[in-house]
Design a protein around this motif. Structure first.
Motif, mmCIF file in Angstrom:
data_model
loop_
_atom_site.group_PDB
_atom_site.id
_atom_site.type_symbol
_atom_site.label_atom_id
_atom_site.label_comp_id
_atom_site.label_asym_id
_atom_site.label_seq_id
_atom_site.Cartn_x
_atom_site.Cartn_y
_atom_site.Cartn_z
ATOM 1 N N TRP A 107 -5.632 17.389 4.088
ATOM 2 C CA TRP A 107 -4.200 17.106 4.230
ATOM 3 C C TRP A 107 -3.467 18.082 3.313
ATOM 4 N N ASN A 153 6.599 19.711 -0.712
ATOM 5 C CA ASN A 153 7.946 19.161 -0.891
ATOM 6 C C ASN A 153 8.943 20.309 -0.968
ATOM 7 N N ASN A 185 8.669 14.570 1.589
ATOM 8 C CA ASN A 185 7.467 15.406 1.694
ATOM 9 C C ASN A 185 7.227 15.771 3.141
ATOM 10 N N VAL A 224 -0.091 6.363 1.604
ATOM 11 C CA VAL A 224 1.046 7.091 2.187
ATOM 12 C C VAL A 224 2.103 6.044 2.502
ATOM 13 N N ILE A 283 0.293 18.522 1.675
ATOM 14 C CA ILE A 283 1.596 17.876 1.483
ATOM 15 C C ILE A 283 2.467 18.849 0.681
ATOM 16 N N LEU A 341 3.877 16.114 5.416
ATOM 17 C CA LEU A 341 2.417 15.928 5.435
ATOM 18 C C LEU A 341 1.863 16.550 6.707
#
Lengths: 219, 364
Positions: free
Chosen positions: A63, A67, A54, A29, A65, A56
């Motif tokens: 996780w 966009n 992004n 990351v 993520i 997160l």
């Protein structure tokens, strides 16, 4: 930079759907928000990645993520082996081979080594396709683009050709020509340079860097 | 082999000795190792690259005598990272086992028989002040060359002369000479010692008061505290340097040392390698200037006392800076005769040091 080594599965939903089965992987990351998932192989290409910006969101088991294009990467964390954050600071960028960069610096200090009467206009002259090593003015007023390499091979000649093609669009530079400079230039590269109307010049690095034959010495 | 030792003491000794171990000689892999030899309550650490060797002794809690040759780099890095306190070290099979706190590490060893025997100079012993010897090395070693194609220039000439003990080094671009009046070395009256060995010796001196030495025809050995450095000597002809030093020079400049150092450092932002710093010397002032085609230029004026016609001389900025750094005193004098002839730097303390530096040719 956050580095997580984890046994995980990955699902990507967006322009297409893709998934990675369960395996141990490195999840990077980056400070700018980019995320890359790497296997233990391959030099640079991640298995999956999401460019910044992004969002997160971390859950105990996964996780998510997302966009702005509504693409989603879901990493299901089955077992986390390592989770570390390192401050890398600002990156100075890719530096050229030491000899090559130094050669360019030395030639910038005295371009007449390449050709009598040559004076420097700019070092690392910026263009949209990359910086031209040296941009000089010849004694007859012609602008001279110079590509400097440690070893003179065909790709260097082609690179100089591309720069010249680009620079010719800028009429303010006037008449333009190119010189390919290296410590040694392969015969194929010389032939290609001559075919394309470029000059070439071999230079002695040791001599340039202060071991000149006319150096003043005590004995 | 088995012993207990304080980590800090072991770490310091490893730091002194392991620098000389080399992984460059693939023909003798054991040279990348450090020999640990326990005899009674004494541990001797040795490393060598065949030309130079360093040995240090430490008092330890010896439990079993013996010898092990682990990798110098691995052992040094390991011990540096361990917490302070006692360390237990033992040879188990072909590995050196190091135990400290809750860490247990095992380092593979080279065959002890592959490690060369350390040889010391066989000659009468003498002592010299560590302050005096160390300062002379600081001033002179910097002028030696690293170019092995001119072997004689990679050494420092140390000789007993009428003016006193004399240290000389040159790389053909500059020459450093230090004379220590009233001091002479016993043994060989003239030796050429590799500058690399003397650089290592300088690091070993630290706060020692005396250095014990032995100078033989082919080897020199120096002992500082519990550490001994031995080096082979260079069997070469040293250049005739005396002819380069003129008895007097027509131009003489005197300038504050610190101000000059600061000005050279600033000029080095622009000057490098083939781009000289120009010293224009005139009545009452010294001007330093550097002009480059690509990065720009810098000009700085300093107050100075000067006798002679106005003259501009170009110098390699690093050579000039190293010369000024090596001179002691509040004021530096620069004597010259011509922009293409060597200039002489001396410090105001009159400590018997001079630094001769060749100018660089100036182009318009």
């Amino acid at each position: 930079m956050r580095l997580v080594v984890a046994r995980c599965t990955v699902n990507y939903v967006g322009r297409l759907e893709a998934s990675l089965p369960e395996a141990t992987r490195l999840i990077m990351v980056k400070n700018d928000g980019c995320i890359a998932i790497h296997a233990d192989g391959g030099a640079y290409k991640p298995l999956n990645w999401m460019n910044a910006p992004n969002e997160l969101r971390e859950f105990p088991d996964r996780w998510e993520i997302t966009n702005p294009k509504n693409e989603t990467l879901t990493i299901n964390m089955l077992e986390v082996f390592s989770d570390a954050i390192h401050e890398l600071g600002e990156d100075p960028g890719l530096s050229k081979d030491g000899v090559e960069a130094h050669l360019q610096e030395l030639l910038a200090a005295d371009p007449s080594v390449i050709e009598d009467g040559l004076t420097l206009i700019s070092r690392e002259y910026p263009t949209a396709i990359g910086p031209v090593d040296l941009l000089c003015r010849a004694s007859d007023g012609t602008t001279v683009a110079i590509e400097v390499k440690r070893r003179g091979e065909i790709d260097g000649v082609e690179q100089l050709g591309r720069y010249l093609e680009y620079l010719r669009a800028d009429t303010s530079l006037g008449l333009l020509r190119g010189v390919f400079v290296a410590q040694s230039i392969k015969p194929q590269a010389r032939t290609l340079a001559e075919t394309r109307g470029l000059s070439w010049k071999e230079v002695d690095y040791d001599e340039l860097r202060g071991r000149r034959k006319d150096d003043l010495r005590l004995f | 082999m088995k012993f207990r030792v304080e980590r800090a003491e072991f770490n310091d000794a490893l730091g002194d000795v392991s620098r000389i171990a080399t992984a460059r000689t693939s023909a003798m892999p054991a040279l990348a190792g450090i020999e640990l030899a326990v005899s009674g309550e004494t541990l001797t650490l040795s490393a060598t690259d065949k030309e130079i060797s360093i040995q240090a002794t430490l008092s330890v809690g010896g439990q079993n005598d013996g010898i092990a040759v682990p990798s110098a780099r691995i052992l040094t890095d390991l011990v540096r990272g361990l917490p302070d306190g006692k360390i237990q070290v033992a040879l188990e099979g072909e590995s050196l086992v190091v135990e400290a706190a809750r860490n247990r590490s095992s380092v593979h060893c080279y065959a002890a028989s592959d490690f060369p025997k350390i040889i010391h100079a066989s000659a009468a012993e003498g002592t010299v002040s560590a302050d005096v010897f160390g300062e002379a090395l600081r001033q002179v070693v910097r002028a030696a060359s690293a170019d092995l194609s001119r072997l004689a220039l990679t050494g420092v000439l140390i000789s007993n002369q009428a003016e006193g003990l004399t240290f000389v080094a040159t790389d053909s671009y500059r020459l450093a000479v230090r004379q220590v009046a009233g001091t002479a070395l016993a043994g060989e009256s003239t030796v050429i010692i590799p500058a690399r060995a003397l650089g290592e010796l300088s690091r070993l001196i630290k706060d020692a008061k005396t250095i014990t030495y032995r100078l033989a025809a082919d080897r020199a050995t120096f002992t500082v505290g519990n550490t001994t450095l031995s080096t082979s000597l260079l069997a070469v002809q040293f250049p005739n340097y005396k002819q380069l030093i003129q008895p007097s020079y027509p131009n003489k400049l005197a300038v504050n040392r610190e101000a000059l150092l600061d000005a050279i450092r600033r000029s080095k932002v622009f000057a490098r390698d083939t781009i000289p710093v120009r010293l224009t010397q005139g009545a009452g002032s010294l001007r330093l200037s550097v002009h480059t085609n690509d990065t720009g230029e810098t000009i700085e004026e300093l107050d100075a006392e000067y006798t002679g016609p106005e003259i501009t001389i170009g110098f390699n900025p690093d050579y000039l800076l190293q010369g000024v750094e090596a001179c002691n005193g509040e004021t530096i004098t620069i004597e010259s005769s011509d922009p293409i002839k060597p200039a002489v730097l001396r410090g105001s303390t009159n400590d018997g040091y001079l630094y001769l530096v060749m100018p660089q040719r100036l182009t318009s």
